[in-house]
Each structure stands twice: as C-alpha cells, then as structure tokens.
Motif scaffolding. Structure first.
Motif, PDB file in Angstrom:
ATOM      1  N   LYS A  88       3.480   3.227   5.404  1.00  0.00           N
ATOM      2  CA  LYS A  88       2.437   4.344   4.480  1.00  0.00           C
ATOM      3  C   LYS A  88       2.558   4.320   2.957  1.00  0.00           C
ATOM      4  N   ASP A  89       1.431   4.707   2.308  1.00  0.00           N
ATOM      5  CA  ASP A  89       1.619   4.571   0.958  1.00  0.00           C
ATOM      6  C   ASP A  89       3.195   4.979   0.362  1.00  0.00           C
ATOM      7  N   ALA A  90       3.656   6.088   0.493  1.00  0.00           N
ATOM      8  CA  ALA A  90       4.909   6.639   0.199  1.00  0.00           C
ATOM      9  C   ALA A  90       5.906   5.700   0.365  1.00  0.00           C
ATOM     10  N   TRP A 111      -0.839  -5.854   1.882  1.00  0.00           N
ATOM     11  CA  TRP A 111      -1.685  -6.256   2.954  1.00  0.00           C
ATOM     12  C   TRP A 111      -1.794  -5.183   3.934  1.00  0.00           C
ATOM     13  N   ASN A 112      -0.551  -4.480   4.120  1.00  0.00           N
ATOM     14  CA  ASN A 112      -0.354  -3.531   4.990  1.00  0.00           C
ATOM     15  C   ASN A 112      -0.170  -1.938   4.488  1.00  0.00           C
ATOM     16  N   VAL A 113      -0.404  -1.802   3.408  1.00  0.00           N
ATOM     17  CA  VAL A 113      -0.393  -0.316   2.895  1.00  0.00           C
ATOM     18  C   VAL A 113      -1.588   0.627   3.438  1.00  0.00           C
ATOM     19  N   VAL A 114      -1.133   1.592   3.813  1.00  0.00           N
ATOM     20  CA  VAL A 114      -2.249   2.669   4.255  1.00  0.00           C
ATOM     21  C   VAL A 114      -1.986   4.134   3.775  1.00  0.00           C
ATOM     22  N   GLY A 115      -2.898   5.024   3.693  1.00  0.00           N
ATOM     23  CA  GLY A 115      -2.667   6.365   3.237  1.00  0.00           C
ATOM     24  C   GLY A 115      -3.615   6.620   2.242  1.00  0.00           C
ATOM     25  N   PRO A 116      -3.607   8.161   1.840  1.00  0.00           N
ATOM     26  CA  PRO A 116      -4.545   8.706   0.850  1.00  0.00           C
ATOM     27  C   PRO A 116      -4.474   8.049  -0.456  1.00  0.00           C
TER      28      PRO A 116
END
Length: 156
Positions: free
Chosen positions: A100-102, A39-44
């Motif tokens: 963050k995705d990583a 639900w909270n992942v962000v990034g490229p």
C-alpha cells in the motif's frame, strides 16, 4: 593483492576501504529495496510514490558507482555481489507482494534512515583518514537526507 597503489597509509586505507565497502552495500540494497517497492506499490497515491521511488533508485545507483570507483581509485576491489549486499546491508528486509502506498512511504523512510545513520558514521570515520572520501560521503548523505525529508512529508 593491490593492483593500484593507494596514496593512503595502510591504517587509513583500512578505515576508508571499510567505509566505502559499507556504503556500496547500503546503496546497492537501497536501490533494490526502492525498486522492489516501486514495482509493487498500490493505492490512491500510486503515481506520485511510484515516481518518487524511481528518483531514489537513480540517486542510489549513481552514488554506488561513485563509491565503487573511489574504492578502485584507492586500490581496493569493490564488492557489490548479491551475497555481499545481503550479508552487509543495514536496511531491514522488505516483504514481498503488493505494498500500500502509505506502507511504501514508511518502508522508504525506514530504509533511508538506516542508510543515513550509517553514512554519517562514515563521514566521521573518514575525516582524518581521507577527506576526499569523506567529501563523497557528505554529498551522498545530503542527497539521501533530501529524499528522507520528502518521504517523511508524504507520511503526514
């Protein structure tokens, strides 16, 4: 009180029921951790990580049901309540907020690694006591190790 009579001896039932309960707790928490990060992942790499997290949720939920039903079949009442999961999980707590995705990938590598370590201990503990339950743990471990590999490959 046992409603269902187990075919196992009392000593074997104790070993197996502890292993099943521990696995249930870890799998429920794994599904919750993966969904929270989902639900909270962000990034490229949002989309690929987001979808990969749902795969872990699905696997953990399916296996938690199998484990709980195996416990019931042996006459042991499974306990997946929130307080029980929080008290017994082998997974470290995850922080709230955006991830963050990583960092999401790293969180899942750690969570899966913790569950796999404990699952392999259950495989060893149940071999003589109940090969049927051991077989379940072996299958779960194989599935989790596949996801662990995939998340590790994401972090290169």
């Amino acid at each position: 009180m046992y409603v269902v009579k187990s075919p196992l001896s009392d000593a074997d039932l104790k070993t197996v029921s502890e292993a099943l309960q521990g696995a249930l707790v870890d799998l429920v928490d794994l599904s919750l951790v993966a969904k929270q990060v989902h639900w909270n992942v962000v990034g490229p790499r949002f989309r690929s990580v987001h979808l990969q997290l749902d795969e872990v949720v699905d696997v953990a939920r399916a296996h938690s049901d199998t484990v709980a039903e195996r416990a019931s079949a042996l006459g042991v009442s499974p306990d997946g309540r929130a307080a029980t999961v929080a008290a017994g999980s082998g997974i470290s707590a995850v922080a709230g907020g955006w991830v963050k995705d990583a960092d999401a990938v790293g969180t899942l590598v750690a969570a899966l690694g913790a569950v796999i370590t404990r699952m392999r201990e259950r495989v060893a503990a149940t071999g003589d006591a109940d090969p049927v339950s051991q077989d379940i743990f072996i299958g779960i471990t194989a599935d989790l190790e596949k996801h662990h590999w995939m998340f590790q490959a994401e972090s290169v």
